[in-house]
Design a protein around this motif. Structure first.
Motif, short mmCIF file in Angstrom:
data_model
loop_
_atom_site.label_atom_id
_atom_site.label_comp_id
_atom_site.label_asym_id
_atom_site.label_seq_id
_atom_site.Cartn_x
_atom_site.Cartn_y
_atom_site.Cartn_z
N TYR A 63 0.83 -1.21 0.00
CA TYR A 63 0.00 0.00 0.00
C TYR A 63 0.86 1.26 0.00
O TYR A 63 0.59 2.23 -0.72
CB TYR A 63 -0.91 -0.03 1.23
N TRP A 64 1.95 1.25 0.79
CA TRP A 64 2.71 2.48 1.04
C TRP A 64 3.79 2.73 -0.01
O TRP A 64 4.04 3.88 -0.39
CB TRP A 64 3.32 2.42 2.43
N PRO A 67 3.61 1.89 -6.28
CA PRO A 67 2.63 2.73 -6.99
C PRO A 67 1.61 1.85 -7.73
O PRO A 67 1.97 1.07 -8.62
CB PRO A 67 3.48 3.54 -7.96
N HIS A 69 -2.91 1.45 -8.86
CA HIS A 69 -4.17 2.15 -9.04
C HIS A 69 -4.76 2.48 -7.66
O HIS A 69 -4.66 1.67 -6.72
CB HIS A 69 -5.13 1.25 -9.83
N PRO A 70 -5.37 3.67 -7.48
CA PRO A 70 -5.89 4.05 -6.15
C PRO A 70 -6.81 3.01 -5.53
O PRO A 70 -6.77 2.79 -4.32
CB PRO A 70 -6.63 5.36 -6.45
N SER A 73 -4.61 0.19 -4.26
CA SER A 73 -3.93 0.64 -3.04
C SER A 73 -4.87 0.64 -1.85
O SER A 73 -4.50 0.22 -0.74
CB SER A 73 -3.34 2.04 -3.25
#
Length: 291
Positions: A63-64, A67, A69-70, A73
Motif C-alpha cells: 500500500y505504502w 505505486p 491504481h488508487p 492501493s
C-alpha cells in the motif's frame, strides 16, 4: 479458513468443511511427543496471530511503497488494517461467549502445568481422530483428570468433556448423563461451545432413557438457537434427528435431517466421528421402532 479446511488424508491434501461458531477458522497440528518440560505451546497458539501480523505488514508495504491504481492501493490498505486487527484480537487475551482466543489460552497454560498436559492430550486426541481412530478405542487413561486438577481452568476441564464424549461413543448413556450432570453441578469452568454440546448430548441421553420431560427441558430456546448456529455439526444433527423421532414422532422431518447429515458427512474431516454418530442415529431409530 472459515468453514473450508485442508486435511492430509493418506499423504494427500483434501478439501473438507468444518465450522465452529466464534472462530474464523482453526489450524490444528499434532504436537511433538510429551516431555516433562512440555512443548512449545506459546508459538503454537501465536501462529495465527503472527501470520496476521506478517500478512498485514506485507499488505502495508504494498500500500505504502508500490505505486498502484488508487482502488488497488485502498484494497491493500484495508487488508493491512484487517491483518493488524485480527492479529490483535487473537493475541490479546480475551474470553468470548463460546471460546477463548489464543492469547487467553496462553495465559491459562502458563499458569497451570496440568492444563498444559490437558492441552497436549486434547491435540493428541484430535490427531488420532483425524487418523480415523474412534474415541472408544483410545486408552481410557487419556480421559482421566489428574487428582487436584484446577477445574476453574476450562482447558483442564476439557479432559472431562472428552471423557463424556468417549462414553457417548461407547453408547453408555446412563453413565454419560450422570457425568454431564455432575460436571454441571461442580461449577467447573467449561467453555460455551462445550457446555452447549454437552447439553445436546444430555438431551439425547434423556430421550434414549425415556426421560422425555428432562430432554424437553434441556432443549430450550437458548439451546435451540445454539443448535441452529451449528446446524451442520454431526452431533447437533443427531440430536435433532432423535428429537424429531422420539419427541415429535415426525418421521418425514427425521428423514430430512438424515439427508442433511449424509450431505454434511461427505465433506466432514473426521470419519471416525461420522461412524460414531451414525451408530447413535441408528440407536435413536431403533428406540423409535420399539416405542
Amino acid at each position: 479458513v472459515g468453514s473450508l479446511m485442508l486435511v492430509k488424508v493418506d499423504g494427500r491434501l483434501r478439501m473438507k468443511t468444518y465450522s465452529l461458531p466464534g472462530t474464523g477458522g482453526q489450524c490444528v497440528m499434532i504436537p511433538p511427543r510429551w516431555r516433562e518440560q512440555g512443548f512449545p505451546f506459546v508459538l503454537y497458539n501465536l501462529g495465527g496471530a503472527l501470520m496476521n501480523f506478517l500478512t498485514g505488514a506485507l499488505f502495508f508495504l504494498l500500500y505504502w511503497f508500490v505505486p498502484l491504481h488508487p482502488f488497488v492501493s485502498a484494497f491493500f490498505g484495508a487488508l493491512a488494517a484487517t491483518g493488524l486487527a485480527l492479529g490483535l484480537m487473537n493475541a490479546i487475551p480475551l474470553r468470548f461467549a463460546l471460546v477463548d482466543n489464543d492469547g487467553k489460552n496462553i495465559r491459562l497454560l502458563q499458569k497451570d502445568p496440568q492444563a498444559l498436559y490437558a492441552f497436549y492430550r486434547m491435540l493428541d486426541i484430535h490427531g488420532q481422530l483425524a487418523g480415523g481412530q474412534r474415541l472408544r478405542d483410545m486408552p481410557e487413561d487419556w480421559f482421566v483428570m489428574p487428582d487436584g486438577a484446577d477445574t476453574n481452568n476450562p482447558i483442564t476441564s476439557t479432559i472431562e468433556v472428552y471423557a463424556i464424549n468417549r462414553l457417548m461413543d461407547c453408547q453408555a448413556f446412563p453413565a454419560a448423563a450422570a457425568r454431564i450432570r455432575a460436571l454441571f453441578a461442580s461449577q467447573a469452568a467449561i467453555n460455551g461451545i462445550h457446555r452447549n454440546l454437552l447439553r445436546c448430548d444430555l438431551a439425547y441421553c434423556c430421550m434414549l432413557l425415556d426421560e422425555m420431560d428432562a430432554a424437553k427441558q434441556e432443549l430450550d430456546e437458548p439451546l435451540k438457537k445454539f443448535m441452529q448456529s451449528m446446524k451442520r455439526f454431526p452431533s447437533v444433527l443427531r440430536v435433532q434427528y432423535a428429537e424429531a423421532l422420539l419427541i415429535g414422532h415426525d418421521s418425514a422431518k427425521a428423514d430430512a435431517i438424515l439427508a442433511s447429515f449424509d450431505a454434511m458427512a461427505k465433506k466432514y474431516p473426521y470419519p471416525s466421528d461420522i461412524a460414531g454418530e451414525r451408530e447413535l442415529i441408528a440407536a435413536a431409530k431403533q428406540k423409535s421402532l420399539k416405542a
